[in-house]
Every structure is written in C-alpha cells, then in structure tokens.
Design a protein around this motif. Structure first.
Motif, PDB file in Angstrom:
ATOM      1  N   ARG A   1     -15.815   0.667   8.946  1.00 51.00           N
ATOM      2  CA  ARG A   1     -15.871   1.828   8.064  1.00 51.00           C
ATOM      3  C   ARG A   1     -14.764   2.855   8.306  1.00 51.00           C
ATOM      4  O   ARG A   1     -14.711   3.882   7.641  1.00 51.00           O
ATOM      5  N   ASP A   2     -13.854   2.584   9.255  1.00 47.80           N
ATOM      6  CA  ASP A   2     -12.693   3.467   9.402  1.00 47.80           C
ATOM      7  C   ASP A   2     -11.833   3.359   8.156  1.00 47.80           C
ATOM      8  O   ASP A   2     -11.582   2.271   7.642  1.00 47.80           O
ATOM      9  N   GLN A   3     -11.396   4.495   7.663  1.00 45.62           N
ATOM     10  CA  GLN A   3     -10.458   4.542   6.549  1.00 45.62           C
ATOM     11  C   GLN A   3      -9.053   4.568   7.168  1.00 45.62           C
ATOM     12  O   GLN A   3      -8.770   5.417   8.018  1.00 45.62           O
ATOM     13  N   LEU A   4      -8.204   3.628   6.769  1.00 44.94           N
ATOM     14  CA  LEU A   4      -6.848   3.546   7.304  1.00 44.94           C
ATOM     15  C   LEU A   4      -5.837   3.848   6.209  1.00 44.94           C
ATOM     16  O   LEU A   4      -6.006   3.446   5.061  1.00 44.94           O
ATOM     17  N   LEU A   5      -4.791   4.564   6.591  1.00 42.77           N
ATOM     18  CA  LEU A   5      -3.690   4.877   5.682  1.00 42.77           C
ATOM     19  C   LEU A   5      -2.538   3.932   6.001  1.00 42.77           C
ATOM     20  O   LEU A   5      -2.055   3.892   7.134  1.00 42.77           O
ATOM     21  N   PHE A   6      -2.107   3.186   4.998  1.00 42.71           N
ATOM     22  CA  PHE A   6      -0.967   2.279   5.121  1.00 42.71           C
ATOM     23  C   PHE A   6       0.214   2.924   4.409  1.00 42.71           C
ATOM     24  O   PHE A   6       0.208   3.057   3.189  1.00 42.71           O
ATOM     25  N   GLU A   7       1.217   3.346   5.177  1.00 40.38           N
ATOM     26  CA  GLU A   7       2.457   3.859   4.601  1.00 40.38           C
ATOM     27  C   GLU A   7       3.434   2.690   4.592  1.00 40.38           C
ATOM     28  O   GLU A   7       3.594   1.995   5.600  1.00 40.38           O
ATOM     29  N   VAL A   8       4.078   2.483   3.445  1.00 42.53           N
ATOM     30  CA  VAL A   8       4.891   1.290   3.236  1.00 42.53           C
ATOM     31  C   VAL A   8       6.302   1.691   2.829  1.00 42.53           C
ATOM     32  O   VAL A   8       6.496   2.631   2.052  1.00 42.53           O
ATOM     33  N   GLY A   9       7.277   0.975   3.344  1.00 39.83           N
ATOM     34  CA  GLY A   9       8.666   1.224   2.977  1.00 39.83           C
ATOM     35  C   GLY A   9       9.474  -0.061   3.031  1.00 39.83           C
ATOM     36  O   GLY A   9       8.959  -1.129   3.395  1.00 39.83           O
ATOM     37  N   VAL A  10      10.731   0.041   2.656  1.00 40.89           N
ATOM     38  CA  VAL A  10      11.649  -1.095   2.725  1.00 40.89           C
ATOM     39  C   VAL A  10      12.917  -0.657   3.448  1.00 40.89           C
ATOM     40  O   VAL A  10      13.319   0.507   3.372  1.00 40.89           O
ATOM     41  N   MET A  11      13.529  -1.597   4.152  1.00 40.56           N
ATOM     42  CA  MET A  11      14.761  -1.290   4.866  1.00 40.56           C
ATOM     43  C   MET A  11      15.514  -2.584   5.185  1.00 40.56           C
ATOM     44  O   MET A  11      14.998  -3.680   4.956  1.00 40.56           O
ATOM     45  N   ASP A  12      16.720  -2.413   5.662  1.00 41.59           N
ATOM     46  CA  ASP A  12      17.552  -3.523   6.130  1.00 41.59           C
ATOM     47  C   ASP A  12      17.723  -4.629   5.088  1.00 41.59           C
ATOM     48  O   ASP A  12      17.518  -5.814   5.376  1.00 41.59           O
ATOM     49  N   PHE A  13      18.117  -4.229   3.887  1.00 41.43           N
ATOM     50  CA  PHE A  13      18.393  -5.227   2.852  1.00 41.43           C
ATOM     51  C   PHE A  13      19.620  -6.047   3.224  1.00 41.43           C
ATOM     52  O   PHE A  13      20.556  -5.544   3.854  1.00 41.43           O
ATOM     53  N   ASN A  14      19.592  -7.295   2.818  1.00 46.13           N
ATOM     54  CA  ASN A  14      20.757  -8.174   2.906  1.00 46.13           C
ATOM     55  C   ASN A  14      20.871  -8.907   1.580  1.00 46.13           C
ATOM     56  O   ASN A  14      20.124  -8.614   0.646  1.00 46.13           O
ATOM     57  N   ARG A  15      21.756  -9.839   1.479  1.00 47.63           N
ATOM     58  CA  ARG A  15      21.988 -10.524   0.202  1.00 47.63           C
ATOM     59  C   ARG A  15      20.723 -11.185  -0.361  1.00 47.63           C
ATOM     60  O   ARG A  15      20.537 -11.257  -1.568  1.00 47.63           O
ATOM     61  N   TYR A  16      19.842 -11.640   0.528  1.00 47.14           N
ATOM     62  CA  TYR A  16      18.691 -12.436   0.092  1.00 47.14           C
ATOM     63  C   TYR A  16      17.333 -11.744   0.210  1.00 47.14           C
ATOM     64  O   TYR A  16      16.358 -12.218  -0.355  1.00 47.14           O
ATOM     65  N   GLY A  17      17.240 -10.653   0.952  1.00 47.86           N
ATOM     66  CA  GLY A  17      15.941 -10.012   1.148  1.00 47.86           C
ATOM     67  C   GLY A  17      16.038  -8.789   2.018  1.00 47.86           C
ATOM     68  O   GLY A  17      16.993  -8.021   1.935  1.00 47.86           O
ATOM     69  N   GLY A  18      15.056  -8.612   2.889  1.00 47.55           N
ATOM     70  CA  GLY A  18      15.020  -7.445   3.761  1.00 47.55           C
ATOM     71  C   GLY A  18      13.699  -7.367   4.492  1.00 47.55           C
ATOM     72  O   GLY A  18      13.042  -8.380   4.723  1.00 47.55           O
ATOM     73  N   ASP A  19      13.311  -6.146   4.821  1.00 49.48           N
ATOM     74  CA  ASP A  19      12.068  -5.900   5.553  1.00 49.48           C
ATOM     75  C   ASP A  19      11.190  -4.934   4.786  1.00 49.48           C
ATOM     76  O   ASP A  19      11.675  -3.956   4.214  1.00 49.48           O
ATOM     77  N   ILE A  20       9.898  -5.221   4.791  1.00 46.14           N
ATOM     78  CA  ILE A  20       8.889  -4.276   4.327  1.00 46.14           C
ATOM     79  C   ILE A  20       8.220  -3.754   5.598  1.00 46.14           C
ATOM     80  O   ILE A  20       7.815  -4.541   6.458  1.00 46.14           O
ATOM     81  N   THR A  21       8.150  -2.433   5.724  1.00 50.26           N
ATOM     82  CA  THR A  21       7.620  -1.834   6.939  1.00 50.26           C
ATOM     83  C   THR A  21       6.302  -1.123   6.662  1.00 50.26           C
ATOM     84  O   THR A  21       6.039  -0.678   5.541  1.00 50.26           O
ATOM     85  N   PHE A  22       5.498  -1.025   7.708  1.00 43.90           N
ATOM     86  CA  PHE A  22       4.168  -0.441   7.594  1.00 43.90           C
ATOM     87  C   PHE A  22       3.881   0.456   8.795  1.00 43.90           C
ATOM     88  O   PHE A  22       4.123   0.064   9.934  1.00 43.90           O
ATOM     89  N   ARG A  23       3.355   1.632   8.505  1.00 40.48           N
ATOM     90  CA  ARG A  23       2.790   2.491   9.544  1.00 40.48           C
ATOM     91  C   ARG A  23       1.330   2.666   9.168  1.00 40.48           C
ATOM     92  O   ARG A  23       1.017   3.133   8.057  1.00 40.48           O
ATOM     93  N   ILE A  24       0.433   2.279  10.077  1.00 45.29           N
ATOM     94  CA  ILE A  24      -0.997   2.306   9.798  1.00 45.29           C
ATOM     95  C   ILE A  24      -1.643   3.353  10.700  1.00 45.29           C
ATOM     96  O   ILE A  24      -1.574   3.250  11.931  1.00 45.29           O
ATOM     97  N   THR A  25      -2.248   4.362  10.081  1.00 47.34           N
ATOM     98  CA  THR A  25      -2.885   5.443  10.822  1.00 47.34           C
ATOM     99  C   THR A  25      -4.323   5.623  10.370  1.00 47.34           C
ATOM    100  O   THR A  25      -4.726   5.139   9.313  1.00 47.34           O
ATOM    101  N   ARG A  26      -5.071   6.336  11.211  1.00 51.08           N
ATOM    102  CA  ARG A  26      -6.440   6.703  10.869  1.00 51.08           C
ATOM    103  C   ARG A  26      -6.433   8.203  10.600  1.00 51.08           C
ATOM    104  O   ARG A  26      -6.375   9.022  11.542  1.00 51.08           O
ATOM    105  N   PRO A  27      -6.449   8.620   9.341  1.00 55.03           N
ATOM    106  CA  PRO A  27      -6.345  10.044   9.009  1.00 55.03           C
ATOM    107  C   PRO A  27      -7.423  10.921   9.637  1.00 55.03           C
ATOM    108  O   PRO A  27      -7.170  12.103   9.905  1.00 55.03           O
TER     109      PRO A  27
END
Length: 147
Positions: free
Chosen positions: A80-106
């Motif tokens: 029953r914990d509510q978690l906040l998922f903050e999502v971003g993208v970084m480190d693009f290259n020709r074919y893709g990159g990274d999706i990043t996540f910070r998960i906190t309990r507000p």
C-alpha cells in the motif's frame, strides 16, 4: 566486488507517475520484491512513452526494445505504499539511449530505488537494430548525445 552506483542529472526528468505497491508485490521478506519492482518500472516506462505519443511498436514494425536494466535499492517499500516514479531520458546515440528512473516514497521522502533501462530502436519485421527515428529525437531536443 564493485557496487553499482546510479546518479542522474536533476534536469533530465520530464515525466512522473504514481504507482501503489500491491499486496501481491510483497515477497517473503515482507517488502517489495525485485520482480515486482521490475514490473513497476516497466509500467512507468510504458506510461512515459504513451504520454509523449510514442508507440512501443509502430505500424512499420519499428519499435523500442529494452537492452538492459540496472537497479539500485536504497529503502524498502511495503504493501500500500504509494511510490513516485520520475522518468527521464539521457545518453542518446544513433540507435537508442537510456530511460532513467528515480523512485521515491512521497509520504516520508525516502529514496526507494534508482534505475536505468537501456533501449534501442528495433525493426521487428526485419529483426535488426535501426537508427533512432527523427520524430523520437525531436521529442527530446535537450537530451545529451554520446558517440
């Protein structure tokens, strides 16, 4: 043995969503299980892509495929914990990159986990990696590029 350390720039998060830990997400140690965290990360990724109008597989057969996932755990989460998922993208290259996540309990501000999911664009009809489509690239114009 070296430990994994994940740190991301504050300015790269561009989306957030809340997910609630279900009773069925709890493992034998009475906290959120690794397998359930991976499922929650996948759900946050899907919501993020949907929010930006990105389909995981387009009509032409080109889509996103996950290449790797790294997760570091910093605190337990419980039913029953509510978690906040903050999502971003970084480190693009020709074919893709990274999706990043910070998960906190507000509720108490606890950092529960950090995660990074590598991705590439893949043509499922031809079974091969393809360059990042321009419409995806232009959706995130401020993302850094690596070669």
């Amino acid at each position: 043995m070296a430990r994994l350390s994940l740190h991301f720039p504050e300015d790269q998060y561009c989306y957030s969503t809340h997910l609630t830990v279900r009773v069925t997400d709890i493992n034998g140690a009475n906290h959120l299980g690794n397998d359930s965290m991976i499922s929650m990360i996948s759900e946050a990724r899907a919501r993020f892509l949907f929010e930006f109008g990105i389909t995981e597989t387009a009509e032409d057969g080109v889509g996103i495929i996950v290449t790797d996932l790294a997760t570091t755990y910093r605190a337990e989460a419980h039913a029953r914990d509510q978690l906040l998922f903050e999502v971003g993208v970084m480190d693009f290259n020709r074919y893709g990159g990274d999706i990043t996540f910070r998960i906190t309990r507000p509720a108490d501000g606890a950092l529960v986990a950090m995660a990074k999911s590598g991705f590439v664009f893949f043509n499922y009809r031809e079974s091969r990696v393809v360059p990042m489509p321009e419409n995806f690239r232009s959706t995130f114009p401020k993302v850094n590029w690596i070669d």
